[in-house]
Enzyme design. Structure first.
Site, PDB file in Angstrom:
ATOM      1  CG  ASP A 187      -2.004   0.976   1.230  1.00  0.00           C
ATOM      2  OD1 ASP A 187      -1.869   1.990   0.518  1.00  0.00           O
ATOM      3  OD2 ASP A 187      -2.999   0.748   1.936  1.00  0.00           O
ATOM      4  CG  HIS A 243      -3.130   5.131  -0.706  1.00  0.00           C
ATOM      5  ND1 HIS A 243      -3.350   3.807  -0.978  1.00  0.00           N
ATOM      6  CD2 HIS A 243      -3.763   5.837  -1.675  1.00  0.00           C
ATOM      7  CE1 HIS A 243      -4.108   3.713  -2.075  1.00  0.00           C
ATOM      8  NE2 HIS A 243      -4.368   4.940  -2.515  1.00  0.00           N
TER       9      HIS A 243
END
Ligand code: B12
Lengths: 402, 137
Positions: free
Chosen positions: B11, B13
């Site tokens: 991930d 982000h």
């Protein structure tokens, strides 16, 4: 450390002593000879290349060696992702080949190694943490047979460690406050120990009769050459370099290839597969091959059968070398669980150096690389194969800043 | 108090992660930020190396659901993490879901504090309250 820039780069003799053969390089020629194990290294070298050697002064001869087998290391650390991984990485980058690790919380479950350990490394904790080690460490160490011991964990525990472990060397923590790696102190210490080991080995010690310069571990020299590699080859970063030797296989790789939490200053790191080589470690190479599920398909692809393992001829040597390339690539992919996985699909060039370049052609290597990418990574990715058949990389590293 | 934070899994982000780092520091925590793309094992290992009191994990792309079941199993391998406070926040499912169900599921996975699409400050208030309560019991 010796500064090569001081000497006249053009008039040097470079000598590399390996586990299987040695090679010597002058400005105009490279010679390679199988070692005669009935003789000491220096005698053997003088018998084969004495004339060339006598043409150079001691200050112009540079020797590197991997023939002492390297140091054996046992690392005791508190986690796999930080302390053990960082210490292992530093040890590899210092030229060490034999590394075993113990996860400290389970120390009581590990059996004692029977051989003498050259150096034990104890590591754990950021400097804000303390009390990571206790009696289970000290009692394990009491039973262990080792020559050197170094502590590179949290500074807060250093006094306790000093109190409890006799003759321990304490160096700055290899884990900083952001949990990043700090290489320099442990690396300098290990490179030095390697040095002392060379000087202590009767056989290698005699090499100082012909050189005034420090004898370095060969992998250290190769690693040093990599940032300058474009001087000799058209290699596109990121790349890996494979040095498949008689006893071990070394891989040097661009840092961009690591999906990893290790952030170092080096552009290239090294790792070693011990007991993977085509002469001294031939049996364990064959064993590793036989336990790889894709090897039989590969043998068929090369139009040979398993019987090739029992043969002793040029064809068999070629196949063994091809297998070594395949196994190493497997070990570095997510398929094999090595201490680091490389982003093999991002590789632009694969450089091969060492004896293998005298045995295999580019085509014979490409066939293996293509097979690997297709079968294991199901990809048509096709990095460029570069053969360092003149030992230019080693010459670059050993010759320093020319 | 020491806190290890980061974004779990594949991930990338990163925005919330930066904010969490800054907010935790502003609140007086000693922060160890592992950044994006962090494996679950690295969170636990970082807690061992630092002696952290809490893990504050973000997951934004919804993948946490996939490996939630592994949390207890993995944590059980560690001999020194019994008191570690475990917190997770971000977008904890793919698409939308019932918050109550989601919280229950993640608590079952072994998390003490679950903040599905909860604003950061509210989340960190609840962490402070939890740690405070724990120190008194
Ligand atoms: C910017 C963005 C990206 C950028 C990221 C750039 C970067 N390096 O950060 C890019 C374009 C690369 C991207 C990629 C993807 N994204 Co995106 N992305 C966004 C977006 C638009 C904004 C995220 C953001 O930065 N917000 C600002 C920060 C401050 O807010 P936040 O992340 O929501 O965090 C807040 C709270 O959640 C909370 N919080 C976060 N963590 C924690 C932890 C705790 C403990 C607590 C208490 C609170 C807390 O605090 C923050 C402040 O209040 C969101 C949609 C959206 N509007 O939220 C989608 C979104 C997160 N992305 C999504 C997806 C699916 C992807 C991709 C998979 C898309 C794809 N198919 O390729 C990839 C994933 C790549 C990967 N490997 O992770 C989905 C996730 C869906 C889900 N979980 O169900 C979202 C929600 C979009 C959507 N509605 O579908 N994305």
């Amino acid at each position: 450390m010796t500064d090569y820039a001081m000497t006249d780069g053009n008039n040097k003799l470079l000598i590399d002593v390996g586990s299987t053969y040695f090679k010597i390089s002058t400005l105009d020629a490279i010679e390679q000879h199988f070692r005669d194990f009935n003789k000491g290294i220096l005698d053997d070298l003088m018998a084969k290349c004495g004339e060339t050697i006598s043409r150079f002064g001691k200050q112009d001869i540079h020797v590197c060696s991997s023939a002492n087998g390297g140091l054996s290391t046992l690392i005791i650390g508190v986690t796999n992702s930080f302390s053990l991984k960082y210490a292992t990485s530093i040890a590899f980058n210092s030229g060490i080949n034999i590394i075993d690790t113990i996860l400290y919380q389970n120390i009581e479950d590990y059996s004692l190694p029977s051989d003498l350990i050259d150096v034990v490394i104890i590591v754990g904790g950021a400097d804000t943490h303390s009390d990571l080690f206790s009696d289970s460490l000290y009692s394990y160490l009491k039973q262990l047979d080792y020559s050197n011991i170094v502590y590179v964990g949290t500074a807060r525990d250093a006094p306790r460690i000093r109190e409890n472990i006799k003759d321990v060397v304490v160096l700055p923590n290899i884990i900083d406050d952001r949990l990043h790696i700090v290489e320099e102190h442990l690396k300098a210490y290990l490179t030095n120990l390697y040095q002392q080991d060379i000087e202590g080995k009767e056989d290698i010690k005699h090499l100082y009769d012909i050189t005034d310069n420090q004898i370095f571990p060969t992998p250290y020299i190769v690693n040093k050459a990599l940032p300058m590699i474009d001087a000799k080859f058209s290699v596109t970063d990121p790349f890996i370099l494979l040095d498949i030797g008689g006893a071990t296989t070394d891989i040097h790789y661009s840092k961009d290839l690591v999906e990893d939490n290790i952030v170092t200053e080096n552009e290239y790191d090294r790792l070693v597969f011990k007991r993977l080589g085509v002469y001294k470690s031939k049996q364990s190479l064959i064993f590793a091959a036989q336990s790889n599920e894709f090897v039989y398909e590969l043998l068929t692809h090369l139009k040979v059968t398993e019987n090739i393992f029992n043969e002793q001829n040029d064809k068999a040597t070629k196949v063994l070398m091809q297998l070594a390339i395949f196994l190493v690539l497997c070990k570095m992919s997510h398929h094999g669980k090595s201490f680091i996985n490389l982003k093999l699909l991002a590789i632009n060039s694969i450089v091969l150096t060492g004896g293998i370049t005298k045995v295999l052609t580019v085509e014979e290597i490409e066939i293996i690389i293509a097979f690997f990418y297709k079968k294991i990574l199901t990809s048509d990715h096709n990095p460029v194969t570069v053969l360092d058949s003149n030992y230019d990389i080693w010459t670059l590293g050993a010759g320093g800043n020319q | 108090m020491k806190v290890v934070t980061g974004v779990v899994g594949n991930d990338i982000h990163v925005v919330a992660n930066r904010l969490i780092d800054l907010s935790l520091q502003a609140r007086g925590y000693e922060v160890f930020n592992l950044g994006v793309n962090t494996h679950l094992e690295e969170f636990f290992d970082a807690a061992v190396e630092t002696g952290a009191d809490a893990l504050v994990i973000s997951s934004l792309n919804g993948e946490a659901e996939g490996w939630g079941r592994e949390v207890r199993l993995l944590k059980a391998n560690y001999k020194t993490l019994d008191d570690l406070v475990m917190m997770i926040g971000g977008n904890l499912v793919v698409g939308s879901g019932n918050t109550e169900d989601i919280v229950a599921r993640y608590k079952n996975y072994g998390f003490d504090l679950v903040c599905h699409q909860v604003d950061l400050n509210t989340g960190l208030d609840s962490l402070a309250a939890f740690l405070e309560e724990r120190s008194q019991s």
